[in-house]
Scaffold this motif. Structure first.
Motif, PDB file in Angstrom:
ATOM      1  N   VAL A  96       0.842  -1.202   0.000  1.00 17.22           N
ATOM      2  CA  VAL A  96       0.000   0.000   0.000  1.00 17.22           C
ATOM      3  C   VAL A  96       0.873   1.247   0.000  1.00 17.22           C
ATOM      4  O   VAL A  96       2.040   1.209   0.387  1.00 17.22           O
ATOM      5  N   SER A  97       0.286   2.374  -0.448  1.00 15.05           N
ATOM      6  CA  SER A  97       0.918   3.683  -0.328  1.00 15.05           C
ATOM      7  C   SER A  97      -0.175   4.738  -0.410  1.00 15.05           C
ATOM      8  O   SER A  97      -1.354   4.411  -0.579  1.00 15.05           O
ATOM      9  N   PHE A  98       0.214   6.022  -0.323  1.00 14.23           N
ATOM     10  CA  PHE A  98      -0.773   7.076  -0.129  1.00 14.23           C
ATOM     11  C   PHE A  98      -0.270   8.353  -0.798  1.00 14.23           C
ATOM     12  O   PHE A  98       0.921   8.486  -1.109  1.00 14.23           O
ATOM     13  N   ALA A  99      -1.168   9.301  -1.052  1.00 15.60           N
ATOM     14  CA  ALA A  99      -0.754  10.573  -1.639  1.00 15.60           C
ATOM     15  C   ALA A  99      -1.770  11.663  -1.334  1.00 15.60           C
ATOM     16  O   ALA A  99      -2.964  11.388  -1.155  1.00 15.60           O
ATOM     17  N   ARG A 100      -1.271  12.900  -1.283  1.00 10.92           N
ATOM     18  CA  ARG A 100      -2.129  14.083  -1.214  1.00 10.92           C
ATOM     19  C   ARG A 100      -2.072  14.783  -2.571  1.00 10.92           C
ATOM     20  O   ARG A 100      -0.984  14.988  -3.122  1.00 10.92           O
ATOM     21  N   LEU A 101      -3.233  15.168  -3.097  1.00 15.53           N
ATOM     22  CA  LEU A 101      -3.321  15.842  -4.383  1.00 15.53           C
ATOM     23  C   LEU A 101      -3.873  17.252  -4.165  1.00 15.53           C
ATOM     24  O   LEU A 101      -4.969  17.409  -3.609  1.00 15.53           O
ATOM     25  N   ASP A 102      -3.113  18.258  -4.574  1.00 13.76           N
ATOM     26  CA  ASP A 102      -3.538  19.652  -4.459  1.00 13.76           C
ATOM     27  C   ASP A 102      -3.751  20.242  -5.851  1.00 13.76           C
ATOM     28  O   ASP A 102      -2.955  19.998  -6.770  1.00 13.76           O
ATOM     29  N   PRO A 115       1.517   1.788 -13.274  1.00 13.83           N
ATOM     30  CA  PRO A 115       1.705   0.433 -13.797  1.00 13.83           C
ATOM     31  C   PRO A 115       1.600  -0.678 -12.766  1.00 13.83           C
ATOM     32  O   PRO A 115       1.395  -1.834 -13.126  1.00 13.83           O
ATOM     33  N   ARG A 116       1.705  -0.340 -11.473  1.00 20.34           N
ATOM     34  CA  ARG A 116       1.726  -1.399 -10.460  1.00 20.34           C
ATOM     35  C   ARG A 116       0.609  -1.297  -9.434  1.00 20.34           C
ATOM     36  O   ARG A 116       0.651  -2.011  -8.427  1.00 20.34           O
ATOM     37  N   ALA A 117      -0.394  -0.434  -9.651  1.00 19.37           N
ATOM     38  CA  ALA A 117      -1.399  -0.288  -8.591  1.00 19.37           C
ATOM     39  C   ALA A 117      -2.711   0.281  -9.107  1.00 19.37           C
ATOM     40  O   ALA A 117      -2.724   1.129 -10.003  1.00 19.37           O
ATOM     41  N   SER A 118      -3.800  -0.173  -8.504  1.00 24.21           N
ATOM     42  CA  SER A 118      -5.073   0.519  -8.612  1.00 24.21           C
ATOM     43  C   SER A 118      -5.049   1.688  -7.631  1.00 24.21           C
ATOM     44  O   SER A 118      -4.247   1.726  -6.704  1.00 24.21           O
ATOM     45  N   GLU A 119      -5.955   2.655  -7.845  1.00 25.42           N
ATOM     46  CA  GLU A 119      -5.994   3.856  -7.009  1.00 25.42           C
ATOM     47  C   GLU A 119      -7.416   4.121  -6.546  1.00 25.42           C
ATOM     48  O   GLU A 119      -8.367   3.970  -7.322  1.00 25.42           O
ATOM     49  N   ILE A 120      -7.575   4.500  -5.292  1.00 21.45           N
ATOM     50  CA  ILE A 120      -8.860   4.943  -4.776  1.00 21.45           C
ATOM     51  C   ILE A 120      -8.682   6.357  -4.247  1.00 21.45           C
ATOM     52  O   ILE A 120      -7.754   6.633  -3.490  1.00 21.45           O
ATOM     53  N   LEU A 121      -9.535   7.271  -4.709  1.00 19.83           N
ATOM     54  CA  LEU A 121      -9.362   8.699  -4.434  1.00 19.83           C
ATOM     55  C   LEU A 121     -10.589   9.258  -3.724  1.00 19.83           C
ATOM     56  O   LEU A 121     -11.725   8.934  -4.090  1.00 19.83           O
ATOM     57  N   MET A 122     -10.367  10.116  -2.712  1.00 12.10           N
ATOM     58  CA  MET A 122     -11.453  10.796  -2.028  1.00 12.10           C
ATOM     59  C   MET A 122     -11.195  12.300  -2.027  1.00 12.10           C
ATOM     60  O   MET A 122     -10.098  12.745  -1.684  1.00 12.10           O
ATOM     61  N   VAL A 123     -12.195  13.068  -2.427  1.00  9.59           N
ATOM     62  CA  VAL A 123     -12.102  14.524  -2.434  1.00  9.59           C
ATOM     63  C   VAL A 123     -12.423  15.046  -1.037  1.00  9.59           C
ATOM     64  O   VAL A 123     -13.430  14.671  -0.438  1.00  9.59           O
ATOM     65  N   THR A 124     -11.548  15.903  -0.514  1.00  8.26           N
ATOM     66  CA  THR A 124     -11.791  16.502   0.803  1.00  8.26           C
ATOM     67  C   THR A 124     -12.105  17.998   0.710  1.00  8.26           C
ATOM     68  O   THR A 124     -12.541  18.589   1.691  1.00  8.26           O
ATOM     69  N   LYS A 125     -11.863  18.582  -0.467  1.00  6.79           N
ATOM     70  CA  LYS A 125     -12.196  19.994  -0.661  1.00  6.79           C
ATOM     71  C   LYS A 125     -12.336  20.268  -2.151  1.00  6.79           C
ATOM     72  O   LYS A 125     -11.510  19.843  -2.950  1.00  6.79           O
ATOM     73  N   GLY A 126     -13.394  20.977  -2.544  1.00  5.17           N
ATOM     74  CA  GLY A 126     -13.544  21.398  -3.929  1.00  5.17           C
ATOM     75  C   GLY A 126     -14.306  20.420  -4.800  1.00  5.17           C
ATOM     76  O   GLY A 126     -14.984  19.508  -4.317  1.00  5.17           O
ATOM     77  N   THR A 149     -16.827  17.192  -2.332  1.00  7.80           N
ATOM     78  CA  THR A 149     -16.291  16.826  -1.022  1.00  7.80           C
ATOM     79  C   THR A 149     -16.963  15.566  -0.474  1.00  7.80           C
ATOM     80  O   THR A 149     -18.190  15.495  -0.396  1.00  7.80           O
ATOM     81  N   GLY A 150     -16.132  14.590  -0.122  1.00  7.28           N
ATOM     82  CA  GLY A 150     -16.632  13.335   0.437  1.00  7.28           C
ATOM     83  C   GLY A 150     -16.846  12.243  -0.586  1.00  7.28           C
ATOM     84  O   GLY A 150     -17.047  11.081  -0.221  1.00  7.28           O
ATOM     85  N   ASP A 151     -16.802  12.578  -1.875  1.00  2.00           N
ATOM     86  CA  ASP A 151     -16.996  11.564  -2.924  1.00  2.00           C
ATOM     87  C   ASP A 151     -15.724  10.760  -3.143  1.00  2.00           C
ATOM     88  O   ASP A 151     -14.605  11.250  -2.956  1.00  2.00           O
ATOM     89  N   VAL A 152     -15.918   9.519  -3.592  1.00  2.73           N
ATOM     90  CA  VAL A 152     -14.813   8.584  -3.800  1.00  2.73           C
ATOM     91  C   VAL A 152     -14.896   8.013  -5.209  1.00  2.73           C
ATOM     92  O   VAL A 152     -15.990   7.790  -5.737  1.00  2.73           O
ATOM     93  N   PHE A 153     -13.741   7.770  -5.828  1.00  6.02           N
ATOM     94  CA  PHE A 153     -13.686   7.178  -7.171  1.00  6.02           C
ATOM     95  C   PHE A 153     -12.499   6.222  -7.228  1.00  6.02           C
ATOM     96  O   PHE A 153     -11.484   6.442  -6.578  1.00  6.02           O
ATOM     97  N   VAL A 154     -12.648   5.158  -8.026  1.00  6.14           N
ATOM     98  CA  VAL A 154     -11.596   4.144  -8.152  1.00  6.14           C
ATOM     99  C   VAL A 154     -11.075   4.109  -9.577  1.00  6.14           C
ATOM    100  O   VAL A 154     -11.850   4.139 -10.538  1.00  6.14           O
ATOM    101  N   PHE A 155      -9.737   4.029  -9.717  1.00  2.00           N
ATOM    102  CA  PHE A 155      -9.076   3.921 -11.010  1.00  2.00           C
ATOM    103  C   PHE A 155      -8.381   2.555 -11.090  1.00  2.00           C
ATOM    104  O   PHE A 155      -7.451   2.285 -10.320  1.00  2.00           O
ATOM    105  N   ARG A 170      -9.596  26.298  -4.678  1.00  2.00           N
ATOM    106  CA  ARG A 170      -8.601  25.224  -4.670  1.00  2.00           C
ATOM    107  C   ARG A 170      -9.282  23.910  -4.309  1.00  2.00           C
ATOM    108  O   ARG A 170     -10.332  23.902  -3.654  1.00  2.00           O
ATOM    109  N   ALA A 171      -8.700  22.825  -4.711  1.00  2.87           N
ATOM    110  CA  ALA A 171      -9.259  21.505  -4.401  1.00  2.87           C
ATOM    111  C   ALA A 171      -8.173  20.625  -3.807  1.00  2.87           C
ATOM    112  O   ALA A 171      -6.980  20.784  -4.104  1.00  2.87           O
ATOM    113  N   VAL A 172      -8.602  19.703  -2.956  1.00  3.58           N
ATOM    114  CA  VAL A 172      -7.688  18.766  -2.307  1.00  3.58           C
ATOM    115  C   VAL A 172      -8.317  17.381  -2.329  1.00  3.58           C
ATOM    116  O   VAL A 172      -9.519  17.222  -2.127  1.00  3.58           O
TER     117      VAL A 172
END
Length: 227
Positions: A96-102, A115-126, A149-155, A170-172
């Motif tokens: 597993v790993s993690f990231a912040r997107l601004d 190339p090595r992972a699926s991603e699950i993303l949650m919007v916390t602002k914007g 805000t609060g929505d989740v999407f999977v790639f 701005r969005a986060v």
């Protein structure tokens, strides 16, 4: 009795096969943890050399700083703060790993793949417009959605995807990955900014572009511009 034993054996085999497919692509650990050692002079495959467990501390499993906004003054107006095995040594072999997107206003994380992972993303602002494109065998369909805000999407792993700020502020967002080191390949950078360059005639024919436009794109995305 013999038929029952055969059915039981077949059931066990099916269970074993299905169990083997539920793991992430990263290697499964054979111990409680394998904290990555800071060593560069040893060969490793699909992971890093383990620290002596006796020298491991709680600091090897933590990271601070994701509360700090990333710098979004780049051309794309976005910033990704990654928290992978290079930031948290204790992630080694855990998959597993993690990231912040601004995102600044109209900020974009351009089409790319992991190339090595699926991603699950949650919007916390914007508000973000996100999407991914399926493979050729699925006719390259676009799956896209506006997230708030609060929505989740999977790639899904290995598929081209993007995120863009379409809101007025701005969005986060925060993202989790199914690998300790998911990797990133930005499509435009890889195609037009490779070193050495892909021959222009190849790109011109592949994208149905004039050679001069290909040359321009290679200048725009080439390493010399950003060095």
């Amino acid at each position: 009795m013999e038929l029952l034993l055969r059915l039981l054996a077949a059931h066990v085999i099916l269970l074993a096969l299905s169990y083997s497919f539920v793991y992430c692509y990263d290697p499964s650990p054979l111990q409680d943890f394998c904290v990555a050692a800071n060593e560069t002079n040893r060969v490793f495959v699909n992971g890093k050399v383990c620290k002596d467990p006796k020298s491991v501390t709680a600091n090897d499993f933590s990271y601070s700083g994701l509360n700090i906004p990333g710098n979004t003054t780049s051309f794309m107006g976005s910033n990704v703060t990654t928290v992978n095995v290079n930031k948290i040594p204790g992630l080694n072999t855990l998959g597993v790993s993690f990231a912040r997107l601004d995102f600044a206003r109209e900020g974009l994380i351009p089409p790319h793949i992991h190339p090595r992972a699926s991603e699950i993303l949650m919007v916390t602002k914007g508000t973000l417009l996100v999407g991914f494109v399926s493979s050729n065998q699925d006719n390259n369909r676009l799956f896209s959605k506006v997230l708030r805000t609060g929505d989740v999407f999977v790639f899904p792993i290995g598929l081209i995807h993007f995120q863009m700020n379409i809101g007025r502020t701005r969005a986060v967002a925060f993202a989790g990955f199914g690998s300790q080191n998911p990797g990133t390949i930005t499509i435009a950078d890889a195609v037009f900014g490779s070193s050495p360059s892909i021959p222009r005639e190849v790109l011109a024919k592949a994208f149905q572009l004039e050679a001069n436009l290909v040359r321009f794109l290679q200048i725009v995305y080439g390493p010399a511009l950003w060095s």
